[in-house]
Design an enzyme around this catalytic site. Structure first.
Site, PDB file in Angstrom:
ATOM      1  N   ARG A 247       4.352  77.019  22.711  1.00 53.17           N
ATOM      2  CA  ARG A 247       5.507  77.755  22.929  1.00 53.17           C
ATOM      3  C   ARG A 247       5.587  79.073  22.202  1.00 53.17           C
ATOM      4  O   ARG A 247       6.727  79.736  21.919  1.00 53.17           O
ATOM      5  CB  ARG A 247       6.814  77.070  23.079  1.00 53.17           C
ATOM      6  CG  ARG A 247       7.089  75.853  24.236  1.00 53.17           C
ATOM      7  CD  ARG A 247       8.216  75.176  23.862  1.00 53.17           C
ATOM      8  NE  ARG A 247       8.294  74.119  25.315  1.00 53.17           N
ATOM      9  CZ  ARG A 247       9.062  73.321  25.223  1.00 53.17           C
ATOM     10  NH1 ARG A 247       9.929  73.078  24.198  1.00 53.17           N
ATOM     11  NH2 ARG A 247       9.082  72.309  26.161  1.00 53.17           N
TER      12      ARG A 247
ATOM     13  N   ARG B 109      10.017  82.248  23.792  1.00 50.71           N
ATOM     14  CA  ARG B 109      10.855  81.495  23.271  1.00 50.71           C
ATOM     15  C   ARG B 109      11.632  82.452  22.040  1.00 50.71           C
ATOM     16  O   ARG B 109      12.658  82.804  22.568  1.00 50.71           O
ATOM     17  CB  ARG B 109      10.040  80.407  22.553  1.00 50.71           C
ATOM     18  CG  ARG B 109       9.626  79.590  23.361  1.00 50.71           C
ATOM     19  CD  ARG B 109      10.279  78.880  24.477  1.00 50.71           C
ATOM     20  NE  ARG B 109      10.979  77.763  23.604  1.00 50.71           N
ATOM     21  CZ  ARG B 109      11.579  76.495  24.016  1.00 50.71           C
ATOM     22  NH1 ARG B 109      11.638  76.542  25.430  1.00 50.71           N
ATOM     23  NH2 ARG B 109      12.198  75.614  23.563  1.00 50.71           N
TER      24      ARG B 109
ATOM     25  N   ARG C 111      11.350  89.934  29.707  1.00 46.99           N
ATOM     26  CA  ARG C 111      11.581  89.095  30.757  1.00 46.99           C
ATOM     27  C   ARG C 111      13.097  89.352  31.230  1.00 46.99           C
ATOM     28  O   ARG C 111      13.725  88.757  32.160  1.00 46.99           O
ATOM     29  CB  ARG C 111      11.733  87.568  30.025  1.00 46.99           C
ATOM     30  CG  ARG C 111      10.535  87.053  30.328  1.00 46.99           C
ATOM     31  CD  ARG C 111      10.130  86.237  31.431  1.00 46.99           C
ATOM     32  NE  ARG C 111      11.254  85.348  31.951  1.00 46.99           N
ATOM     33  CZ  ARG C 111      11.848  84.288  31.797  1.00 46.99           C
ATOM     34  NH1 ARG C 111      11.358  83.438  31.008  1.00 46.99           N
ATOM     35  NH2 ARG C 111      12.783  84.021  32.872  1.00 46.99           N
TER      36      ARG C 111
ATOM     37  N   ASP D 157       3.957  77.654  32.995  1.00 48.40           N
ATOM     38  CA  ASP D 157       4.798  76.734  33.207  1.00 48.40           C
ATOM     39  C   ASP D 157       3.978  75.486  34.073  1.00 48.40           C
ATOM     40  O   ASP D 157       3.243  75.883  34.788  1.00 48.40           O
ATOM     41  CB  ASP D 157       6.240  76.841  33.815  1.00 48.40           C
ATOM     42  CG  ASP D 157       7.159  75.968  33.654  1.00 48.40           C
ATOM     43  OD1 ASP D 157       7.821  75.875  32.815  1.00 48.40           O
ATOM     44  OD2 ASP D 157       7.318  74.984  34.402  1.00 48.40           O
TER      45      ASP D 157
ATOM     46  N   TYR E   3       8.717  64.921  37.068  1.00 43.48           N
ATOM     47  CA  TYR E   3       9.506  65.733  37.846  1.00 43.48           C
ATOM     48  C   TYR E   3       9.630  65.649  39.325  1.00 43.48           C
ATOM     49  O   TYR E   3      10.467  65.745  39.813  1.00 43.48           O
ATOM     50  CB  TYR E   3       8.887  67.230  37.203  1.00 43.48           C
ATOM     51  CG  TYR E   3       9.346  67.661  35.951  1.00 43.48           C
ATOM     52  CD1 TYR E   3      10.621  68.069  35.752  1.00 43.48           C
ATOM     53  CD2 TYR E   3       8.441  67.893  35.027  1.00 43.48           C
ATOM     54  CE1 TYR E   3      10.888  68.510  34.197  1.00 43.48           C
ATOM     55  CE2 TYR E   3       8.714  68.450  33.649  1.00 43.48           C
ATOM     56  CZ  TYR E   3       9.951  68.707  33.618  1.00 43.48           C
ATOM     57  OH  TYR E   3      10.354  69.007  32.392  1.00 43.48           O
TER      58      TYR E   3
END
Length: 356
Positions: free
Chosen positions: A39, A43, A52, A88, A163
């Site tokens: 990460r 982050r 972003r 992701d 998920y």
């Protein structure tokens, strides 16, 4: 040429082949212990938040210009020994048509969870055309990175299945485990399908220029060794086997997987990631010979001040002193409120402390 043979153009590019990171992955002598952070792409960086701003996570992952900039940011700032492709784990699921979104403060949410054999039909094969933005982004990145390796990225079948079956993040995985225990044939078919999708996704990244790949089984620590071996290991092994012919190092990481480290190596990894709960010398005993290790500073140590960070980093390095190959990393991802300067100082400390 057979399906298992790899064209010469797909082998590790000369520019990165002798990098400290790839040498450590191959358990060869290194000029210093290489460092990168899970990460690290995003982050904690203010420049990441700025670029972003107003752009959703999945949209960010599908814009080659943005992926390139975000992936490069920590390399510029921290002088890490490898870049990790910004993405992701649900990107390949979105690419094959699963209706999902990444909701801020929640994580991936699946509109229609996969609970029946009919639902399985929604998981079609992934083609390079489905993720053409990945090929474009990696092309841009490898030109910019030069001799710095790029690590490809994917979620492991168990974590993706969790998920899909739960419909979103879970702490207990009751729906996923209910399928695993109650309908093992459906579970096996689901993981097999996800393994094929994940293997295809990693192939796209390697063929575009990634020098190594890491499989994140973030939630595998929720399993017992017996359940992992029976119900998860075959699918993870299928992913690693799919990319074995390319000759790039294959890394495997999960959280809370101290009891699974040997099995995770057995799945086909060349490098086994270790979280902060198990010292690296003990992890090496559990994994066995023939594997490099990656890790394993507790990410919360970075909040404790420079002296404490260096003390704990030195403990990690001392624990790794007898290893055949060691890549320094955190025991999990960079936390969003981490001071970026603490990461820069940590890289410098490891490089200086281990310089040969």
């Amino acid at each position: 040429m057979s399906a298992n043979e790899t064209p010469a153009s797909h082998r590790p590019p000369t520019a990165t082949y002798d990098s400290a990171f790839l040498r450590a992955c191959r358990r060869e002598p290194v000029p210093h212990t290489p460092v990168w952070f899970m990460r690290q792409a995003g982050r904690s960086l203010p420049e990441y938040r700025k670029v972003r701003e107003g752009i959703g996570m999945l949209d960010s992952c599908m814009r080659p210009d943005l992926v390139t900039e975000i992936t490069l940011q920590p390399v510029r700032r921290h002088d890490v020994d490898a870049a990790i492709y910004f993405s992701d784990i649900v990107v390949p699921l979105k690419a094959v048509g699963i209706d999902l979104d990444i909701k801020p403060g929640v994580g991936p949410v699946v509109e229609r969870p996969v609970r029946t054999r009919e639902d399985l039909a929604r998981l079609r094969d992934l083609t390079p055309e489905d993720v053409s933005y990945v090929t474009e982004a990696i092309g841009l990145l490898t030109r910019e990175l030069g001799a710095t390796p790029l690590i490809g990225f994917a979620g492991a079948p168990f974590t993706l299945a969790s998920y899909l079956v739960e419909g979103g993040p879970s702490r207990t995985y009751e729906n996923a485990k209910a399928m695993m225990y109650g309908d093992p044939e459906l579970w096996a078919d689901l993981l097999d399908r996800l393994a094929a999708i994940t293997g295809a996704f990693l192939k796209v990244q390697i063929e575009a220029g990634a020098s190594a790949v890491q499989l994140f089984d973030s939630w595998a620590g929720a399993l017992s060794p017996a359940d992992y071996r029976r119900s998860v290991l075959p699918a993870s092994a299928k992913v690693f086997e799919a990319v074995a012919g390319y000759g790039v190092p294959r890394l495997h990481f999960g959280v809370g997987t101290g009891e699974l480290l040997g099995l995770m190596g057995e799945a086909g990894a060349d490098v086994v990631g270790v979280d902060w709960r198990v010292p690296l010398d003990e992890a090496a005993r559990r994994v066995g010979p023939g594997k490099a290790l990656q890790g394993n500073l507790d990410p919360t140590v970075l909040f404790a001040g420079r002296e404490a960070v260096e003390t704990k980093a030195r403990e990690v390095l001392e624990s790794a002193a007898g290893l055949e190959g060691h890549v320094f990393n955190l025991g999990h991802g960079v936390m969003p409120s981490t001071d970026p300067d603490a990461l820069t100082r940590l890289v410098e400390y490891v490089h200086t402390h281990t310089g040969r």
